[in-house]
Design an enzyme around this catalytic site. Structure first.
Site, PDB file in Angstrom:
ATOM      1  N   VAL A 148       3.233  -3.121   1.953  1.00 30.86           N
ATOM      2  CA  VAL A 148       4.176  -2.087   1.526  1.00 30.86           C
ATOM      3  C   VAL A 148       4.522  -1.220   2.734  1.00 30.86           C
ATOM      4  CG1 VAL A 148       4.576  -0.142  -0.026  1.00 30.86           C
ATOM      5  CG2 VAL A 148       3.197  -2.095  -0.790  1.00 30.86           C
ATOM      6  N   ASP A 149       5.805  -1.209   3.096  1.00 35.48           N
ATOM      7  CA  ASP A 149       6.252  -0.495   4.295  1.00 35.48           C
ATOM      8  C   ASP A 149       7.475   0.341   3.950  1.00 35.48           C
ATOM      9  OD1 ASP A 149       6.885   0.445   6.760  1.00 35.48           O
ATOM     10  OD2 ASP A 149       7.204  -1.509   7.703  1.00 35.48           O
TER      11      ASP A 149
END
Length: 428
Positions: free
Chosen positions: A219-220
């Protein structure tokens, strides 16, 4: 422990003498007076080039003596000679120590066990100063409770700087030393009060499924688009769904080649299935969930509870032990995407017979401030009331999805010319 005593005045060597490591130095002095002809009024006792104070009551262990060490008996040095030694420059002090090693075979024999190749170094003044100079100077100044100068630099340099502090070069050097002092102080405070700042923070990963294939997704929130690797596309059977008209380049800290785009795939997070589009890159990480998917499904990254809330479900971020170490290496960081769809699409053999798919809209290259498209393009465009021009090719592609021209132009205006966002707005 066993000690060897060398009387340089008479040339006699005593020992090894077996003594206890708990013996006080005063008791050892008394023993040397009786057996080795030591006289406190005429002689000094040396250990590692330092004079041992005969009045100390510390034990031999506390003074740092070890078995097989060598002690030297020498005549007392007059105060004038001591003063001269104290005023020697650093280079002269190092050379004096080298000469001492050349003339003192016993001391050299002891140090050669700790410094391999000492015999070669002693015979080369330049190499000796380069290799052993820092250690000798550290020994010279290390016996003081405080540094010889506030900056902790060689005394020669400190004297030169203070002799003319207004010189531009000296002023610059002093400013650098003051800055370094402040940095060192910050480091000490950080280590003492916030040591957790020096630990590595694990990245944010969650468990998902794509076509019933379990994946650990990164998750970025700093990535613009959601990314899938070519390797995972093959494993999940989605490689045949890659639209290669969207070949381009992903730009961030580095660059990566975009293989194409998967316009829609079902992703399972906990018990919820949500649609997701992927930009396909030849990268080491399987899936990177970017801002496009997070905003579309109103995700919330809750670091206090260590969970991701998305599409009305909640999933925990993986602990550090659950993240493979290989995942921490080579994470891609593309934050913007430029695709070849800025140019008119050229139908290929595999795509010419396929009708346009919902959502198959080119992702235009982001522009600073999302300004208007340059008017010098070869394709004609539609001009809005504000004078903004949109490429005719982009308008046509959106109209091919079944939307009227006015609605397409309005959507492009609302999204500052971003065709992908405009398509999402039209489908709502």
């Amino acid at each position: 422990m066993d000690l060897t005593i060398s009387n340089e005045l008479t040339g006699e060597i005593y020992g090894p003498i077996e003594v206890s490591e708990d013996m006080a130095l005063t008791d050892l002095i008394a023993l040397l007076q009786a057996d080795c002809g030591f006289d406190k009024t005429k002689h000094d006792l040396y250990y590692n080039m330092d004079i041992l104070d005969s009045n100390r009551t510390q034990s031999l262990k506390e003074l740092g003596l070890k078995t097989d060490d060598l002690l030297l008996i020498r005549g007392k040095i007059s105060n004038s000679i001591q003063t001269d030694a104290a005023t020697l420059s650093d280079e002269a002090f190092i050379e004096q120590f080298r000469q001492e090693l050349l003339n003192n075979q016993m001391l050299r024999s002891q140090l050669i066990l700790q410094i391999p190749g000492l015999n070669d170094l002693v015979n080369d003044p330049l190499l000796f100063r380069e290799r052993l100079g820092p250690l000798i100077l550290q020994r010279r100044y290390g016996g003081y409770n405080t540094a010889m100068n506030p900056f902790g630099i060689p005394q020669d340099e400190y004297t030169r700087l203070m002799a003319n502090p207004d010189d531009p070069d000296n002023k610059k050097r002093i400013a650098e030393l003051l800055d370094q002092q402040a940095i060192d102080e910050q480091l000490r405070n950080a280590i003492e009060y916030t040591p957790e700042m020096f630990t590595q923070v694990p990245m944010l990963y969650i468990n998902i499924e794509i076509n019933n294939y379990p994946v650990k997704a990164f998750v970025d929130t700093g990535a613009q688009t959601t990314i899938m690797s070519t390797r995972l596309a093959k494993k999940t059977g989605l490689s045949r769904m890659i639209d290669k008209r969207f070949i381009g380049e992903a730009r961030g800290v580095g660059t990566g080649k975009i293989i194409g785009r998967i316009h829609q795939a079902q992703v399972k997070i906990e018990t919820q299935y949500i649609p997701c589009s992927f930009t396909v890159l030849d990268t080491d990480i399987d899936v990177l969930i970017g801002l496009d998917m997070l905003k579309r499904h109103l995700a919330c990254v809750d670091l206090k509870e260590n969970v991701l809330r998305i599409a009305e479900v909640e999933t925990s971020f993986l602990s550090e032990a659950e993240i493979p170490k290989s995942f921490q290496e080579g994470l891609p960081a593309p934050t913007s995407v430029t695709t070849s769809s800025d140019k008119p699409l050229t139908p290929t053999k595999t795509s010419s017979t396929l009708p346009p798919q919902p959502g198959a809209v080119p992702a235009l290259a982001p522009r600073t401030g999302m300004g208007p498209t340059p008017t010098g393009r070869s394709t004609a465009g539609a001009t809005t009331a504000t004078g903004r021009t949109f490429p005719e090719q982009t308008i046509k592609q959106l109209m091919d999805l079944g939307f009227p021209r006015d609605a397409v132009v309005k959507a492009l205006k609302q999204t500052n010319g971003n065709a992908e966002f405009a398509a999402s707005l039209l489908f709502q």
